[in-house]
Scaffold this motif. Structure first.
Motif, short mmCIF file in Angstrom:
data_model
loop_
_atom_site.label_atom_id
_atom_site.label_comp_id
_atom_site.label_asym_id
_atom_site.label_seq_id
_atom_site.Cartn_x
_atom_site.Cartn_y
_atom_site.Cartn_z
N ASP A 24 7.69 0.82 -11.69
CA ASP A 24 7.36 2.02 -10.90
C ASP A 24 5.95 1.93 -10.29
N PHE A 25 5.02 1.32 -11.01
CA PHE A 25 3.67 1.16 -10.44
C PHE A 25 3.74 0.34 -9.15
N ILE A 26 4.55 -0.72 -9.18
CA ILE A 26 4.65 -1.59 -8.00
C ILE A 26 5.48 -0.91 -6.90
N ILE A 77 0.16 -13.24 2.38
CA ILE A 77 0.31 -12.41 1.17
C ILE A 77 -0.89 -11.47 1.11
N PRO A 78 -0.63 -10.14 1.12
CA PRO A 78 -1.73 -9.17 1.22
C PRO A 78 -2.42 -8.96 -0.13
N PRO A 79 -3.53 -8.21 -0.14
CA PRO A 79 -4.21 -7.93 -1.42
C PRO A 79 -3.35 -7.02 -2.29
N ILE A 80 -3.23 -7.38 -3.57
CA ILE A 80 -2.44 -6.57 -4.50
C ILE A 80 -3.23 -6.43 -5.79
N THR A 109 -9.96 -6.77 -4.57
CA THR A 109 -11.05 -6.37 -5.48
C THR A 109 -10.50 -6.13 -6.89
N PRO A 110 -9.43 -5.31 -7.06
CA PRO A 110 -8.90 -5.15 -8.43
C PRO A 110 -7.88 -6.22 -8.83
N ALA A 111 -8.10 -7.47 -8.41
CA ALA A 111 -7.20 -8.57 -8.80
C ALA A 111 -7.27 -8.77 -10.32
N PHE A 128 -11.14 -12.49 1.21
CA PHE A 128 -11.49 -11.53 0.16
C PHE A 128 -11.36 -10.11 0.67
N GLN A 129 -10.69 -9.27 -0.13
CA GLN A 129 -10.53 -7.85 0.24
C GLN A 129 -11.51 -7.00 -0.56
N LEU A 130 -12.25 -6.17 0.18
CA LEU A 130 -13.27 -5.34 -0.45
C LEU A 130 -12.87 -3.87 -0.45
N TYR A 131 -12.99 -3.25 -1.64
CA TYR A 131 -13.01 -1.79 -1.72
C TYR A 131 -14.46 -1.39 -1.81
N VAL A 132 -14.88 -0.47 -0.95
CA VAL A 132 -16.26 0.00 -1.01
C VAL A 132 -16.30 1.21 -1.92
N LEU A 252 -10.38 -4.98 9.53
CA LEU A 252 -10.35 -3.61 9.01
C LEU A 252 -8.90 -3.27 8.67
N LYS A 253 -8.63 -3.03 7.37
CA LYS A 253 -7.24 -2.80 6.90
C LYS A 253 -7.00 -1.31 6.66
N GLY A 254 -5.83 -0.85 7.17
CA GLY A 254 -5.48 0.55 6.96
C GLY A 254 -5.58 1.35 8.24
N GLY A 279 2.73 2.75 1.99
CA GLY A 279 3.18 4.11 1.66
C GLY A 279 2.63 4.63 0.35
N ARG A 280 1.53 4.06 -0.12
CA ARG A 280 1.02 4.43 -1.44
C ARG A 280 -0.09 5.48 -1.40
N GLN A 281 -0.49 5.90 -0.17
CA GLN A 281 -1.62 6.83 -0.08
C GLN A 281 -1.24 8.22 0.44
N ILE A 311 8.07 -4.69 5.43
CA ILE A 311 8.66 -5.96 5.88
C ILE A 311 9.41 -6.62 4.72
N ARG A 312 10.67 -6.87 4.91
CA ARG A 312 11.51 -7.38 3.82
C ARG A 312 12.22 -8.68 4.16
N SER A 313 12.07 -9.18 5.40
CA SER A 313 12.77 -10.40 5.81
C SER A 313 12.06 -11.02 7.01
N PHE A 329 2.30 -9.25 6.98
CA PHE A 329 2.17 -9.43 5.53
C PHE A 329 3.29 -8.68 4.82
N ALA A 330 3.74 -9.26 3.71
CA ALA A 330 4.75 -8.59 2.86
C ALA A 330 4.18 -8.53 1.46
N GLY A 331 4.11 -7.34 0.88
CA GLY A 331 3.48 -7.18 -0.44
C GLY A 331 4.49 -7.20 -1.57
C1 LIG Z 1 1.10 -2.84 -6.54
C2 LIG Z 1 0.30 -2.81 -5.26
C3 LIG Z 1 -1.09 -2.94 -5.32
C4 LIG Z 1 -1.84 -2.95 -4.14
N1 LIG Z 1 -3.20 -3.14 -4.21
C5 LIG Z 1 -3.93 -3.22 -3.06
C6 LIG Z 1 -5.30 -3.55 -3.11
O1 LIG Z 1 -5.87 -3.79 -4.17
N2 LIG Z 1 -5.98 -3.57 -1.94
C7 LIG Z 1 -5.38 -3.32 -0.72
O2 LIG Z 1 -6.04 -3.36 0.31
N3 LIG Z 1 -4.06 -3.05 -0.66
C8 LIG Z 1 -3.32 -3.01 -1.79
N4 LIG Z 1 -1.97 -2.77 -1.72
C9 LIG Z 1 -1.33 -2.63 -0.40
C10 LIG Z 1 -0.87 -4.01 0.12
O3 LIG Z 1 -1.98 -4.81 0.46
C11 LIG Z 1 0.00 -3.87 1.35
O4 LIG Z 1 -0.67 -3.10 2.32
C12 LIG Z 1 1.38 -3.25 1.06
O5 LIG Z 1 1.89 -3.74 -0.16
C13 LIG Z 1 2.35 -3.57 2.19
O6 LIG Z 1 3.55 -2.90 2.00
P1 LIG Z 1 4.87 -3.60 1.38
O7 LIG Z 1 4.64 -3.68 -0.11
O8 LIG Z 1 5.94 -2.66 1.76
O9 LIG Z 1 5.04 -4.97 2.01
C14 LIG Z 1 -1.19 -2.78 -2.89
C15 LIG Z 1 0.20 -2.65 -2.84
C16 LIG Z 1 0.95 -2.68 -4.01
C17 LIG Z 1 2.45 -2.60 -3.91
#
Ligand SMILES: Cc1cc2nc3c(=O)[nH]c(=O)nc-3n(C[C@H](O)[C@H](O)[C@H](O)COP(=O)(O)O)c2cc1C
Length: 376
Positions: A24-26, A77-80, A109-111, A128-132, A252-254, A279-281, A311-313, A329-331
């Motif tokens: 669920d977190f992911i 591969i985006p920052p996760i 940053t929270p790798a 490198f991805q930075l959270y300020v 600049l991401k976001g 869609g996490r914010q 993006i899934r394919s 990018f696909a996360g």
């Molecule tokens: C579990 C998880 C953690 C994430 N952590 C970060 C992060 O630390 N920094 C960041 O810029 N984006 C983070 N993201 C957003 C991803 O970089 C990316 O924008 C997003 O996963 C793209 O959507 P998708 O998962 O549908 O491909 C995170 C996403 C997920 C799913």
């Protein structure tokens, strides 16, 4: 990847293999998760126009140049953050798979593995991805460390003014360190593979932030530190300062609004990354695929645009490129691939995406990724 494994297969397998709080977190999104749904739905409704009788009897080129570097494929591969919740040290698996494939990998940053180790694993691919955050000292030390480790490209994430309100995490009582509860014990018993691997490989940790925690500090205080590292202090003036202090390219991401994209150019940013953080914010955020054409129009010709979310394919990637993205990018798919298939999952997913990309191009008569349609 074994032929025919779709995103839904991978997600389903990951769901069975991961404890519920981890899946669920992911998987989850902010609020009622409409942005999460919208991101994927935008690709489902978007069609591609097949064009016929274009000779494609050769391997179609998938390489892409972005910010002066040549990449083998048009995706990365985006920052996760906290990715180790899917598989211990998955960050290293993803970084080395990206390096082998010649695609970008973004260290978060929270790798759960330090930025120094991730650069060693992906010396030509890692950004490198930075959270300020609240602490200026931590921000400048992270930048110094990134510079010293050899990173050139910096991704500044701008869409986390507050932590996202994710109902699934709240429902699961998800926090770090995990609080012992009967439901958690039951969850772990039902997923012995994950529990054993995590016991052996170590629980996920905020590896980059540990040096800033007071000695002997707990995972909980690190989690608080992390929450402070994604606070709302970032504004245009601070972005300018970061720009002035970093000699390499900054992305600049976001970015979701054309006005912000245009302003990023004035702020000396080198590329924009259209994203709503998967869609996490904000559950009312628009789908990146829907806003990228207007953002492209607001930018100078040829200005580099990255995009993610839903993006899934490989076919989805072609739609994003057709709409105006240079690099995509696909996360979540990468986390599910490793959770479902094990350590080779990331490389198998990269190969599958490449195959789907090439096949889609042939179906629509594209001879290359610069949207050149061979049909008249
Ligand atoms: C579990 C998880 C953690 C994430 N952590 C970060 C992060 O630390 N920094 C960041 O810029 N984006 C983070 N993201 C957003 C991803 O970089 C990316 O924008 C997003 O996963 C793209 O959507 P998708 O998962 O549908 O491909 C995170 C996403 C997920 C799913």
């Amino acid at each position: 990847m074994a032929a025919g494994i779709s995103f839904q297969d991978l997600r389903g397998r990951a769901r069975r293999k991961l404890p519920r709080f981890a899946f669920d977190f992911i998987d989850g999104g902010a609020g009622n998760e409409t942005a999460l749904d919208r991101n994927e739905a935008a690709y489902r409704v978007q069609c591609l126009q097949p064009r016929i009788l274009v000779n494609s009897d050769r391997a179609l080129p998938l390489n892409r140049s972005f910010l002066g570097q040549s990449w083998s494929l048009p995706f990365g591969i985006p920052p996760i953050g906290l990715a180790g919740i899917a598989w211990p040290e998955i960050d290293l698996l993803l970084a080395s798979a990206a390096e082998r494939a010649g695609i970008p990998y973004v260290a978060s940053t929270p790798a759960t593995v330090s930025l120094e180790r991730l650069h060693e694993a992906a010396p030509t691919s890692a950004w490198f991805q930075l959270y300020v955050g609240k602490s200026q000292e931590i921000t400048s030390d992270l930048l110094d460390r990134a510079r010293n480790a050899g990173y050139r490209t910096l991704v500044v994430t701008a869409d986390v003014p507050r932590p996202g309100l994710r109902q699934r995490d709240a429902r699961n009582g998800f926090s770090l360190p995990l609080k012992p509860r009967p439901a958690l014990a039951f969850d772990l018993l039902r997923h012995p593979g994950w529990a054993l691997r995590t016991a052996r490989g170590g629980a996920p940790r905020f590896a980059n932030l540990e040096p800033y925690a007071s000695q002997g500090s707990s995972t909980q205080s690190l989690a608080q530190l992390m929450a402070g590292q994604s606070s709302g202090r970032l504004d245009w003036a601070l972005l300018r300062q970061i720009r002035d202090g970093w000699s390499g390219p900054i992305i600049l991401k976001g970015v979701c609004a054309p006005q912000d994209a245009a302003r990023a150019v004035d702020a000396g940013i080198d590329a924009v990354w259209v994203s709503n953080h998967g869609g996490r914010q904000l559950s009312s955020a628009p789908a990146p695929l829907d806003v990228v054409p207007a953002i492209r129009r607001a930018l100078p010709e040829g200005f580099p645009v990255a995009l993610d979310g839903g993006i899934r394919s490989g076919e989805d990637m072609i739609k994003a490129i057709a709409a105006g993205a240079d690099l995509v990018f696909a996360g979540r798919p990468f986390l599910y691939a490793v959770a479902a298939l094990g350590p080779t999952g990331a490389s198998r997913l990269i190969a599958q995406f490449a195959n789907e990309l090439e096949n889609t191009m042939a179906q629509i008569g594209w001879s290359d990724l610069d949207r050149q349609c061979g049909a008249g």
